[in-house]
Design a protein around this motif. Structure first.
Motif, PDB file in Angstrom:
ATOM      1  N   THR A 221       0.845  -1.200   0.000  1.00  0.00           N
ATOM      2  CA  THR A 221       0.000   0.000   0.000  1.00  0.00           C
ATOM      3  C   THR A 221       0.876   1.243   0.000  1.00  0.00           C
ATOM      4  OG1 THR A 221      -0.109   0.121   2.413  1.00  0.00           O
ATOM      5  CG2 THR A 221      -1.761  -1.240   1.305  1.00  0.00           C
ATOM      6  N   GLN A 222       0.233   2.421  -0.064  1.00  0.00           N
ATOM      7  CA  GLN A 222       0.987   3.674  -0.077  1.00  0.00           C
ATOM      8  C   GLN A 222       1.573   4.014   1.288  1.00  0.00           C
ATOM      9  OE1 GLN A 222      -1.432   7.126  -0.813  1.00  0.00           O
ATOM     10  NE2 GLN A 222      -3.174   6.327   0.351  1.00  0.00           N
ATOM     11  N   ALA A 223       1.186   3.260   2.299  1.00  0.00           N
ATOM     12  CA  ALA A 223       1.726   3.495   3.646  1.00  0.00           C
ATOM     13  C   ALA A 223       3.194   3.096   3.691  1.00  0.00           C
ATOM     14  CB  ALA A 223       0.934   2.689   4.676  1.00  0.00           C
ATOM     15  N   SER A 224       4.033   3.995   4.183  1.00  0.00           N
ATOM     16  CA  SER A 224       5.455   3.680   4.322  1.00  0.00           C
ATOM     17  C   SER A 224       5.667   2.725   5.489  1.00  0.00           C
ATOM     18  CB  SER A 224       6.257   4.960   4.552  1.00  0.00           C
ATOM     19  OG  SER A 224       5.926   5.527   5.818  1.00  0.00           O
ATOM     20  N   ARG A 225       6.842   2.113   5.517  1.00  0.00           N
ATOM     21  CA  ARG A 225       7.132   1.186   6.616  1.00  0.00           C
ATOM     22  C   ARG A 225       7.126   1.899   7.972  1.00  0.00           C
ATOM     23  NH1 ARG A 225      11.558  -3.330   4.643  1.00  0.00           N
ATOM     24  NH2 ARG A 225      10.477  -3.885   2.717  1.00  0.00           N
ATOM     25  N   MET A 226       7.588   3.156   7.978  1.00  0.00           N
ATOM     26  CA  MET A 226       7.608   3.897   9.227  1.00  0.00           C
ATOM     27  C   MET A 226       6.190   4.220   9.703  1.00  0.00           C
ATOM     28  SD  MET A 226      10.610   3.912  10.234  1.00  0.00           S
ATOM     29  CE  MET A 226      10.751   2.305   9.421  1.00  0.00           C
ATOM     30  N   SER A 227       5.302   4.479   8.742  1.00  0.00           N
ATOM     31  CA  SER A 227       3.896   4.719   9.114  1.00  0.00           C
ATOM     32  C   SER A 227       3.287   3.465   9.711  1.00  0.00           C
ATOM     33  CB  SER A 227       3.087   5.151   7.884  1.00  0.00           C
ATOM     34  OG  SER A 227       3.574   6.360   7.367  1.00  0.00           O
ATOM     35  N   LEU A 228       3.596   2.312   9.102  1.00  0.00           N
ATOM     36  CA  LEU A 228       3.104   1.039   9.630  1.00  0.00           C
ATOM     37  C   LEU A 228       3.690   0.777  11.017  1.00  0.00           C
ATOM     38  CD1 LEU A 228       3.378  -1.226   6.438  1.00  0.00           C
ATOM     39  CD2 LEU A 228       1.296  -0.270   7.442  1.00  0.00           C
ATOM     40  N   LEU A 229       4.978   1.077  11.159  1.00  0.00           N
ATOM     41  CA  LEU A 229       5.642   0.866  12.452  1.00  0.00           C
ATOM     42  C   LEU A 229       4.999   1.714  13.538  1.00  0.00           C
ATOM     43  CD1 LEU A 229       7.954  -0.122  14.304  1.00  0.00           C
ATOM     44  CD2 LEU A 229       9.353   1.749  13.402  1.00  0.00           C
ATOM     45  N   TRP A 230       4.809   3.018  13.229  1.00  0.00           N
ATOM     46  CA  TRP A 230       4.225   3.909  14.236  1.00  0.00           C
ATOM     47  C   TRP A 230       2.785   3.516  14.567  1.00  0.00           C
ATOM     48  CZ3 TRP A 230       6.300   7.037  17.574  1.00  0.00           C
ATOM     49  CH2 TRP A 230       7.582   7.561  17.341  1.00  0.00           C
ATOM     50  N   GLY A 231       2.019   3.140  13.566  1.00  0.00           N
ATOM     51  CA  GLY A 231       0.635   2.727  13.815  1.00  0.00           C
ATOM     52  C   GLY A 231       0.564   1.509  14.716  1.00  0.00           C
ATOM     53  N   LYS A 232       1.397   0.509  14.396  1.00  0.00           N
ATOM     54  CA  LYS A 232       1.426  -0.714  15.201  1.00  0.00           C
ATOM     55  C   LYS A 232       1.944  -0.414  16.613  1.00  0.00           C
ATOM     56  CE  LYS A 232       2.114  -3.977  11.358  1.00  0.00           C
ATOM     57  NZ  LYS A 232       0.978  -4.878  11.653  1.00  0.00           N
ATOM     58  N   PHE A 233       2.996   0.400  16.673  1.00  0.00           N
ATOM     59  CA  PHE A 233       3.593   0.739  17.969  1.00  0.00           C
ATOM     60  C   PHE A 233       2.580   1.437  18.882  1.00  0.00           C
ATOM     61  CE2 PHE A 233       5.693   4.241  20.347  1.00  0.00           C
ATOM     62  CZ  PHE A 233       6.283   3.478  21.340  1.00  0.00           C
ATOM     63  N   LEU A 234       1.859   2.408  18.339  1.00  0.00           N
ATOM     64  CA  LEU A 234       0.870   3.137  19.147  1.00  0.00           C
ATOM     65  C   LEU A 234      -0.281   2.230  19.581  1.00  0.00           C
ATOM     66  CD1 LEU A 234       0.735   6.525  17.188  1.00  0.00           C
ATOM     67  CD2 LEU A 234       1.790   6.087  19.424  1.00  0.00           C
ATOM     68  N   ALA A 235      -0.677   1.298  18.706  1.00  0.00           N
ATOM     69  CA  ALA A 235      -1.749   0.353  19.054  1.00  0.00           C
ATOM     70  C   ALA A 235      -1.302  -0.566  20.195  1.00  0.00           C
ATOM     71  CB  ALA A 235      -2.142  -0.465  17.833  1.00  0.00           C
ATOM     72  N   ILE A 236      -0.065  -1.054  20.101  1.00  0.00           N
ATOM     73  CA  ILE A 236       0.488  -1.923  21.150  1.00  0.00           C
ATOM     74  C   ILE A 236       0.599  -1.167  22.475  1.00  0.00           C
ATOM     75  CG2 ILE A 236       2.592  -3.134  21.891  1.00  0.00           C
ATOM     76  CD1 ILE A 236       3.007  -3.789  18.871  1.00  0.00           C
ATOM     77  N   THR A 237       1.087   0.086  22.399  1.00  0.00           N
ATOM     78  CA  THR A 237       1.206   0.907  23.606  1.00  0.00           C
ATOM     79  C   THR A 237      -0.159   1.143  24.242  1.00  0.00           C
ATOM     80  OG1 THR A 237       3.142   2.038  22.700  1.00  0.00           O
ATOM     81  CG2 THR A 237       2.010   3.110  24.529  1.00  0.00           C
ATOM     82  N   THR A 238      -1.147   1.423  23.417  1.00  0.00           N
ATOM     83  CA  THR A 238      -2.510   1.645  23.922  1.00  0.00           C
ATOM     84  C   THR A 238      -3.025   0.426  24.664  1.00  0.00           C
ATOM     85  OG1 THR A 238      -3.003   3.164  22.107  1.00  0.00           O
ATOM     86  CG2 THR A 238      -4.883   2.223  23.273  1.00  0.00           C
ATOM     87  N   MET A 239      -2.810  -0.746  24.055  1.00  0.00           N
ATOM     88  CA  MET A 239      -3.282  -1.973  24.701  1.00  0.00           C
ATOM     89  C   MET A 239      -2.541  -2.211  26.018  1.00  0.00           C
ATOM     90  SD  MET A 239      -5.458  -4.320  24.737  1.00  0.00           S
ATOM     91  CE  MET A 239      -6.207  -4.111  23.119  1.00  0.00           C
ATOM     92  N   GLY A 240      -1.239  -1.901  26.027  1.00  0.00           N
ATOM     93  CA  GLY A 240      -0.482  -2.037  27.270  1.00  0.00           C
ATOM     94  C   GLY A 240      -1.007  -1.123  28.356  1.00  0.00           C
ATOM     95  N   ILE A 241      -1.358   0.118  27.971  1.00  0.00           N
ATOM     96  CA  ILE A 241      -1.905   1.080  28.936  1.00  0.00           C
ATOM     97  C   ILE A 241      -3.268   0.615  29.440  1.00  0.00           C
ATOM     98  CG2 ILE A 241      -2.779   3.441  29.183  1.00  0.00           C
ATOM     99  CD1 ILE A 241      -0.582   4.243  27.120  1.00  0.00           C
ATOM    100  N   VAL A 242      -4.086   0.100  28.527  1.00  0.00           N
ATOM    101  CA  VAL A 242      -5.413  -0.418  28.923  1.00  0.00           C
ATOM    102  C   VAL A 242      -5.257  -1.551  29.940  1.00  0.00           C
ATOM    103  CG1 VAL A 242      -7.417  -1.721  28.087  1.00  0.00           C
ATOM    104  CG2 VAL A 242      -6.610   0.268  26.817  1.00  0.00           C
TER     105      VAL A 242
END
Length: 394
Positions: A221-242
């Protein structure tokens, strides 16, 4: 940022659709501790109430001593018969066995030392509680005997207590124990959940995507690897905080419903923290969750399969066990070395905050280290995500 937001929302939706994730990240932390501390608190209270209400005791007092009569006169003493006191105590049929020699009163009257043999089970909580009750009676009786001896010799009984300690505690008695218990448990649990909370999500978003074959389509997709990394990272962090929030909520419920597990039987224990304390503790927990989330995602991306990722990530959860240092760190006179050891420094500062200590220097040092850890862990994650041999490692 728009692409990062899309990836973040997509990953978060996937995680919350997964019932296993919801159970592991929210339901278990929320319910586990109220259940554990509920049983612990009710068990402790039940044992204490049981001993105070009734103690099964065997008293062998051939001389019908005054001490024996005093013990027998207690309302909560229930006399039992036994042919083998030692085994009956060991098997839990009776809590204590007391043997008072026939010449006990004679020795007391002649101002000699008088022995009393007590058989107890030092592995039994109830037997230990009963021992404390009997010791209090014996101590009271001993003081009365010594007082009578001194009075007979026209000696002031206050000579027995030349020093009278007047205790002024830093906290109210009913609050001090709860505060101390929370300073031991909360840092340890927060660190453990900050370390283990992101693991399940990271495993699924890294190795899980590889195994399902959904990672390659994302890369086209047009999403760069860094965009994918940041999206996944923030999702993981959110779940950890929850997960951490669910744990804190569970601990709060435990303190309300089972205060006996935190105050060791001291009635009326109350404990509260200032909003700024909660905010700083939350900030440290979030930062630590981000560190572990980035590391977990890096390791998960490196793994060939879901199972392999779980194997690699197990040691990461063990790092969270450093939270147990809360049991030996004394914040009021700790060495500065602790503030420069990863994970241990977060434990030390959280414990300080719980005990009402706001040391700005310590906070700055730890927060600075947290930022360093985040930069390093994200750099490592970026490096792993940019390597073709890692992304397509199957």
């Amino acid at each position: 940022m728009n692409i990062v937001s899309i990836v973040y929302k997509k990953e978060l939706k996937d995680m919350f659709r997964d019932k296993k994730t919801l159970i592991a990240a929210i339901l278990i932390p929320l319910l586990m501790y109220p259940i554990i501390f509920g049983f612990m608190g009710k068990g402790m209270k039940s044992n204490m109430d049981s001993v105070k209400k009734e103690m099964n005791v065997v008293i062998v007092d051939k001389g019908n001593s005054k001490l024996g009569q005093l013990i027998k006169s207690q309302k909560n003493i229930k006399l039992k018969e036994s042919k083998d006191v030692f085994n009956d105590v060991k098997e839990g049929k009776i809590l204590l066995g007391l043997e008072i020699p026939e010449d006990f009163d004679k020795n007391i009257n002649e101002e000699k030392k008088a022995d009393i043999i007590i058989t107890m089970d030092n592995t039994s909580q109830k037997s230990n509680m009963a021992m404390s009750e009997i010791n209090a009676i014996i101590d009271q009786y001993s003081k009365a005997i010594v007082g009578a001896r001194l009075q007979a010799k026209n000696i002031d009984t206050s000579i027995l207590t030349p020093v009278n300690p007047v205790i002024k505690s830093a906290e109210k008695k009913e609050n001090g124990m709860a505060k101390m218990m929370l300073s031991l448990l909360l840092p340890m649990m927060l660190i453990m959940f900050a370390a283990s909370g992101p693991i399940a999500s990271a495993t699924d978003l890294g190795a899980g995507e590889k195994e399902r074959g959904t990672l390659e389509p994302l890369l086209t997709t047009q999403a760069s690897r860094m965009s994918l990394l940041w999206g996944k990272f923030l999702a993981i962090t959110t779940m950890g905080i929850v997960t951490s929030i669910a744990f804190i909520s569970g601990l709060g419920i435990s303190m309300k419903t089972s205060p006996e597990a935190f105050n060791y039987g001291v009635d009326g224990a109350k404990f509260s923290m200032e909003p700024k304390t909660l905010l700083i503790i939350a900030l440290i927990t979030v930062l630590l969750t981000m560190v572990f989330g980035a590391l977990a995602l890096s390791i998960s991306i490196y793994a060939r399969s879901f199972k392999e990722a779980q194997t690699y990530l197990t040691p990461l959860s063990f790092i969270g066990m450093l939270g147990f240092t809360s049991y030996f760190i004394e914040p009021k006179n700790m060495s500065m070395i602790f503030l420069n050891i990863p994970v241990v420094n977060a434990t030390a500062v959280i414990k300080e905050l719980i005990l009402g200590m706001f040391n700005i220097q310590h906070l700055i040092i730890v927060l600075a280290w947290m930022l360093v850890y985040i930069v390093l862990s994200l750099s490592f994650a970026r490096y792993m995500f940019s390597k073709e041999e890692v992304i397509f490692r199957t």
